[in-house]
Design an enzyme around this catalytic site. Structure first.
Site, mmCIF file in Angstrom:
data_model
loop_
_atom_site.group_PDB
_atom_site.id
_atom_site.type_symbol
_atom_site.label_atom_id
_atom_site.label_comp_id
_atom_site.label_asym_id
_atom_site.label_seq_id
_atom_site.Cartn_x
_atom_site.Cartn_y
_atom_site.Cartn_z
ATOM 1 N N GLU A 165 94.479 87.104 3.948
ATOM 2 C CA GLU A 165 95.692 87.488 4.698
ATOM 3 C C GLU A 165 95.513 88.729 5.572
ATOM 4 O O GLU A 165 96.289 89.689 5.484
ATOM 5 C CB GLU A 165 96.881 87.652 3.747
ATOM 6 C CG GLU A 165 97.263 86.354 3.081
ATOM 7 C CD GLU A 165 98.657 86.354 2.444
ATOM 8 O OE1 GLU A 165 99.288 87.414 2.394
ATOM 9 O OE2 GLU A 165 99.108 85.277 2.021
ATOM 10 N N GLU A 369 96.437 79.221 -0.972
ATOM 11 C CA GLU A 369 97.606 79.645 -1.755
ATOM 12 C C GLU A 369 98.816 78.836 -1.334
ATOM 13 O O GLU A 369 98.913 78.429 -0.168
ATOM 14 C CB GLU A 369 97.943 81.134 -1.551
ATOM 15 C CG GLU A 369 96.999 82.098 -2.217
ATOM 16 C CD GLU A 369 97.357 83.563 -2.000
ATOM 17 O OE1 GLU A 369 98.550 83.891 -1.903
ATOM 18 O OE2 GLU A 369 96.406 84.365 -1.920
HETATM 19 C C1 BGP Z 1 100.172 86.371 -0.854
HETATM 20 C C2 BGP Z 1 99.007 87.153 -1.430
HETATM 21 C C3 BGP Z 1 98.871 87.123 -2.904
HETATM 22 C C4 BGP Z 1 100.170 86.937 -3.635
HETATM 23 C C5 BGP Z 1 101.126 85.966 -3.031
HETATM 24 C C6 BGP Z 1 102.499 85.969 -3.633
HETATM 25 O O1 BGP Z 1 100.679 87.058 0.236
HETATM 26 O O2 BGP Z 1 97.795 86.731 -0.873
HETATM 27 O O3 BGP Z 1 98.110 88.211 -3.321
HETATM 28 O O4 BGP Z 1 100.557 87.813 -4.543
HETATM 29 O O5 BGP Z 1 101.277 86.194 -1.660
HETATM 30 O O6 BGP Z 1 103.190 87.096 -3.170
HETATM 31 P P1 BGP Z 1 103.996 88.056 -4.103
HETATM 32 O O7 BGP Z 1 103.039 88.532 -5.136
HETATM 33 O O8 BGP Z 1 104.465 89.161 -3.222
HETATM 34 O O9 BGP Z 1 105.102 87.257 -4.658
#
Ligand code: BGP
Length: 474
Positions: A165, A369
């Site tokens: 990201e 993801e």
């Molecule tokens: C993405 C990231 C992750 C992750 C996920 C969920 O942006 O790559 O590291 O955590 O989102 O987001 P959050 O943890 O803020 O709910």
């Protein structure tokens, strides 16, 4: 478009799930690991620090065994830079190498393909102090780190991801706790896009190095991509949506794949006196990267319209950008439901995003993801009923299948997250995993692992290679 017959998932489709080192491992200062920016940041009030997380560092064997029981074909995890190089450069920590050797071997023991992210939001704190991505030196730091990874793990790791990201680091770094601006910085926008440029160059060099050192391996980026809709068919709203898409998505993918800066973003940077400085040779380096595939994270789409009346305060999470004066204004999408944490849910937008990426870049795609954060509850008899997560994942997998039927080349699906871990800024209570970890925000409880209903559901999905998505759980 409906298909009279949907295509099956490819035979070697990489079903798995993802984690990142700083969110899952714990042991943050153990066995020689140096602190990362995540260990020294002030965590948001009411949320856990990152010292224990899911204690994956000590419990990886149990965790990988559970992933194997689910039938994982792949496990995407990240390597903590400061576990390998406590100060970010210089001396290697042998215990760090040993840990990732063990983790990789444990995956391979079960036939699980390790997919390694080289950098996931965790700049070594020592390098933050030396200027982080603001200094040109960061390019060499990253490439040297990449070389160490390829030398030590390249004999077994076939799939590599460079920077997780990068677009969110650039757009909403403060939400994730990663933005570092030099003291007295007079032009923050230029500084941020200079950092972004260094990341672009660094990851391009790492890709070229990977191809040179590991000709059989495959390497790609892992941005967070989702199409941005115009609020209406008013032509000005479409222009605003194109701006937002360029800034959020295409700037990154155009640079990764074609080695060029997106013209819409470039003009916007010019007008705001924020064009990054190029070092001699940068253009060539960018053009020479040639990723083998596109890894991308998808949670939901965004929507926008034209408008200058942007609320103050900037972004409030990775998935919500309020807008940029004169460029676009973020709006809510009234057609979409939201999660308990306010993120919109848009499975159809997933298909739209996949189609859009494929038609622009024509490279195989790996979903790195996708997932639903929720307040899961452990029942007295040791169960976690998470039908909402099953429903979310089911709907998204259906859309991948439709995208495959549209002719898109999909390599695999690694939702977030394999196991419960700490969220970027909303603590332990925002759970995403198939495996529940028995701890609270501050009370570490037993740390025992429990299988959620989604665990059994995903097991069947993988067993049937995506044929059986039915949601009943015995
Ligand atoms: C993405 C990231 C992750 C992750 C996920 C969920 O942006 O790559 O590291 O955590 O989102 O987001 P959050 O943890 O803020 O709910």
């Amino acid at each position: 478009m409906q298909h009279s017959k949907v295509k099956a998932f490819p035979e070697n489709f990489l079903w798995g799930a993802s984690t990142s080192a700083y969110q899952v491992e714990g042991a943050n200062l153990e066995d020689g690991k140096g602190p990362s920016c995540q260990d020294v940041k002030e965590v948001p009030e009411g949320t856990s620090d990152l010292s224990v997380c899911a204690d994956h560092y000590h419990r990886y064997k149990e965790d990988i065994a559970l992933m194997a029981e689910m039938g994982f074909k792949a496990y995407r995890f990240s390597i903590s830079w400061s576990r390998i190089l406590p100060k970010g450069t210089g001396e290697i920590n042998p215990k760090g190498i040993e840990f990732y050797n063990n983790l990789i071997d444990e995956c391979l023991k079960y036939g699980i393909e390790p997919i390694v992210t080289m950098f996931h939001f965790d700049m070594p704190a020592a390098l933050d102090q030396r200027g982080s991505w603001s200094t040109r030196e960061s390019v060499d730091w990253f490439v040297d780190f990449a070389k160490i990874l390829f030398e030590n793990f390249g004999d077994r790791v076939k799939y590599w991801l460079t920077i997780n990201e990068q677009n969110m680091l650039t757009l909403v770094g403060s939400v994730i706790g990663t933005t570092t601006l030099p003291k007295g910085c007079e032009n923050p926008l230029k500084e941020i896009y200079q950092q972004n440029h260094h990341m672009l160059v660094a990851q391009a060099k790492a890709m070229a190095l990977c191809h040179e050192m590991l000709p059989k391996a495959k390497i790609g980026p892992a941005p967070n991509i989702s199409v941005v809709y115009p609020e209406s068919c008013k032509p000005e709203d479409t222009i605003a949506a194109q701006n937002a898409n360029a800034l959020r998505n295409w700037l990154y993918l155009d640079a990764y794949v074609y080695g060029i800066y997106n013209n819409i973003v470039w003009s916007w940077l010019e007008e705001n006196d924020a064009v990054p400085d190029f070092a001699p040779g940068d253009e060539e380096i960018l053009k020479n990267a040639h990723p083998d595939f596109i890894g991308f994270n998808y949670y939901n789409t965004a929507s926008c319209k034209e408008g200058d009346d942007i609320e103050q305060g900037g972004a409030i999470s990775q998935q919500e950008n309020l807008g940029i004066k004169g460029f676009f204004k973020g709006v809510r999408n009234p057609y979409l439901k939201t999660t308990e944490f306010g993120w919109e849910i848009d499975p159809v937008g997933f298909r739209g995003t996949i189609r859009e990426i494929y038609s622009r870049y024509h490279l195989p795609m790996l979903v790195t993801e996708n997932g639903l954060g929720a307040y899961d509850k452990l029942t007295e008899d040791g169960k976690i009923h998470d039908p909402y997560r099953i429903e979310y994942l089911k709907q998204h997998i259906e859309q991948i299948q439709l995208a495959i039927s549209d002719g898109c080349d999909m390599m695999g699906y690694c939702p977030w997250s394999a196991i419960d871990l700490i969220s970027t800024h909303e603590g332990m209570v925002k759970r995403y995993g198939f495996i529940y970890v028995d701890r609270d925000e501050f009370d570490l409880k037993t740390m025992a692992r429990y299988k959620k209903d989604s665990f059994y559901w995903y097991q069947r999905v993988i067993q049937t290679n995506g044929d059986d998505l039915s949601t009943q759980i015995e």
